[in-house]
Design a protein around this motif. Sequence first.
Motif, mmCIF file in Angstrom:
data_model
loop_
_atom_site.group_PDB
_atom_site.id
_atom_site.type_symbol
_atom_site.label_atom_id
_atom_site.label_comp_id
_atom_site.label_asym_id
_atom_site.label_seq_id
_atom_site.Cartn_x
_atom_site.Cartn_y
_atom_site.Cartn_z
ATOM 1 N N ASP A 3 0.804 -1.214 0.000
ATOM 2 C CA ASP A 3 0.000 0.000 0.000
ATOM 3 C C ASP A 3 0.840 1.269 0.000
ATOM 4 O OD1 ASP A 3 -2.325 -1.468 0.028
ATOM 5 O OD2 ASP A 3 -2.447 -1.496 2.214
ATOM 6 N N GLY A 4 2.088 1.193 -0.326
ATOM 7 C CA GLY A 4 2.961 2.359 -0.273
ATOM 8 C C GLY A 4 3.358 2.821 -1.650
ATOM 9 N N VAL A 27 13.691 3.309 -3.935
ATOM 10 C CA VAL A 27 13.270 3.915 -2.673
ATOM 11 C C VAL A 27 11.806 3.540 -2.457
ATOM 12 C CG1 VAL A 27 12.939 6.092 -1.451
ATOM 13 C CG2 VAL A 27 14.856 5.833 -3.017
ATOM 14 N N GLU A 28 11.492 3.122 -1.234
ATOM 15 C CA GLU A 28 10.117 2.773 -0.883
ATOM 16 C C GLU A 28 9.699 3.556 0.350
ATOM 17 O OE1 GLU A 28 10.041 -1.449 -0.371
ATOM 18 O OE2 GLU A 28 10.172 -1.824 -2.511
ATOM 19 N N ALA A 29 8.409 3.922 0.405
ATOM 20 C CA ALA A 29 7.889 4.682 1.545
ATOM 21 C C ALA A 29 6.388 4.455 1.652
ATOM 22 C CB ALA A 29 8.191 6.158 1.364
ATOM 23 N N ASP A 30 5.886 4.759 2.823
ATOM 24 C CA ASP A 30 4.456 4.597 3.075
ATOM 25 C C ASP A 30 3.642 5.779 2.567
ATOM 26 O OD1 ASP A 30 4.768 2.101 4.326
ATOM 27 O OD2 ASP A 30 5.221 3.065 6.244
#
Length: 76
Positions: A3-4, A27-30
């Motif tokens: 869900d990010g 790069v991954e983030a919420d």
Amino acid sequence: MSDGYSLTVELTRGGDSNNRDKMRATVEADTVDELREKVDALRDEMQEWADDFRNIQPEYRRELPDDQSQLGEVQA
């Protein structure tokens, strides 16, 4: 990450295949704001890495004369 947000950045520096540096990072983030912060930090790091890579030069190699195919053919 389900869900990010995820962003993959690929940076290529140089034109010909003998003088090309390539870096790829994901790069991954919420949240979008968190992604923006992480991308900004990654950009700074990639700039430093690119500068470091740019300063790496191949070692100088002594070329053999056209009529000499091996070092052993030379008489002292």
